[in-house]
Design an enzyme around this catalytic site. Structure first.
Site, PDB file in Angstrom:
ATOM      1  N   ASP A  39       1.790  16.559  22.851  1.00 43.81           N
ATOM      2  CA  ASP A  39       2.257  16.163  21.521  1.00 43.81           C
ATOM      3  C   ASP A  39       1.252  16.625  20.465  1.00 43.81           C
ATOM      4  O   ASP A  39       0.113  16.156  20.439  1.00 43.81           O
ATOM      5  CB  ASP A  39       2.423  14.638  21.466  1.00 43.81           C
ATOM      6  N   SER A  50       8.958   8.157  17.668  1.00 42.31           N
ATOM      7  CA  SER A  50       7.982   8.526  16.651  1.00 42.31           C
ATOM      8  C   SER A  50       7.835   7.408  15.619  1.00 42.31           C
ATOM      9  O   SER A  50       7.462   6.299  15.962  1.00 42.31           O
ATOM     10  CB  SER A  50       8.383   9.857  16.015  1.00 42.31           C
ATOM     11  N   HIS A  86       6.223  16.418  21.254  1.00 38.79           N
ATOM     12  CA  HIS A  86       6.490  15.260  20.408  1.00 38.79           C
ATOM     13  C   HIS A  86       7.945  14.787  20.476  1.00 38.79           C
ATOM     14  O   HIS A  86       8.194  13.587  20.572  1.00 38.79           O
ATOM     15  CB  HIS A  86       6.126  15.580  18.950  1.00 38.79           C
TER      16      HIS A  86
END
Length: 289
Positions: A233, A136, A263
């Site tokens: 996601d 991320s 995610h």
């Protein structure tokens, strides 16, 4: 679209993938205080101490960069350490300023703050060339670090890479909604990645983050790049990884999409794919050298 699974499997990898891929770190007592094994702290002049775990071994090493508000003790980080141990490669994972076991105040952190953390760990703690694995926001920091330290970066593996994401997501809001947040001075972002169900960032954080955006021009990175992203996601759309792939100058770039991936990419099969991807890169890099 089906996931691309790398079938190549080096000796010792199957053992690392057993028991859900997560190793159990045995606790120990230090000065009568129960602590997790292997955690260390490094001091910096006039800056908060950073907590880290390091496994020594062969090059290239693997360095894990967690996401926004996350830490070095998640499933992916522990699985990567187990995998590196099984093959005898070095592994480094750490907590950014204000995260996990590190010192500092989370709400005062910025993309620039955490970029400095990554570069410090690369320069002072990591030994030899590294494969940077960023999750991320860690994927954004991974790219920034590769630009700043090309000699230390042998390959990149992005997981749900959130390059520029805070900035681009805010600018994509309807004008009226954006103005309301600007007047309030903070932006509340819905997410499924934490128990609260949202992140809150300041407008100052967003303005500082603009200084580190990289998707507006070619990205000067020449090493192999692998970008793993889930089509489900709901925090960072998979097309962000596609944008990164289009802008990176490297001739060796693959995007791997998981049809049911979310995610966090923390399901057992997600982590297997990430480990296979890193294993394939280690094999490629050691064969080249």
């Amino acid at each position: 679209m089906a996931a691309v699974v790398l079938a190549h499997c080096r000796r010792g990898l199957s053992q690392a993938l057993g028991s859900g891929l997560v190793g159990v770190l045995s606790p120990k007592f230090v000065n009568g205080v129960r602590q997790k094994s292997g955690i260390q702290y490094i001091s910096r002049p006039d800056l908060p101490k950073l907590a880290y775990r390091k496994v020594k071994g062969k090059s290239p090493g693997v360095m894990f960069l967690p996401g926004y508000g996350s830490n070095m003790s998640g499933e992916k980080a522990e699985a990567l350490e187990d995998f590196c141990r099984s093959l005898g490669h070095s592994c480094l994972r750490f907590d950014y300023t204000g995260h996990g076991a590190s010192e500092g105040i989370f709400s005062e952190g910025t993309i620039g703050t955490w970029k400095k953390d990554v570069l410090f760990m690369l320069d002072e703690v990591a030994e030899g060339p590294q494969i940077l694995v960023g999750s991320s926001m860690g994927g954004w920091l991974m790219l920034l670090a590769a630009i700043a330290r090309p000699e230390k970066t042998k390959a990149l593996v992005g997981i749900s890479t959130a390059a520029d994401y805070f900035v681009t997501a805010f600018k994509s809001l309807p004008l009226q909604e954006r103005k309301e947040f600007e007047d309030k001075g903070t932006w509340t972002i819905p997410t499924k990645s934490n128990e609260e169900g949202f992140f809150t960032v300041s407008l100052d954080f967003l303005r500082e983050a603009e200084n580190h955006c990289i998707l507006h021009s070619p990205i000067p990175i020449a090493c192999p790049v692998r970008l793993v992203h889930g089509l489900k996601d709901e925090d960072v759309p998979w097309h962000v990884s596609m944008q990164v792939a289009e802008r990176v100058l490297s001739a060796d770039v693959d995007v791997i999409l998981r049809r049911h991936g979310q995610h966090r990419m923390a399901e057992k099969d997600d982590i297997k794919l990430i480990v296979y991807t890193i294993d394939d890169l280690i094999d490629k890099l050691t064969t080249i050298t």
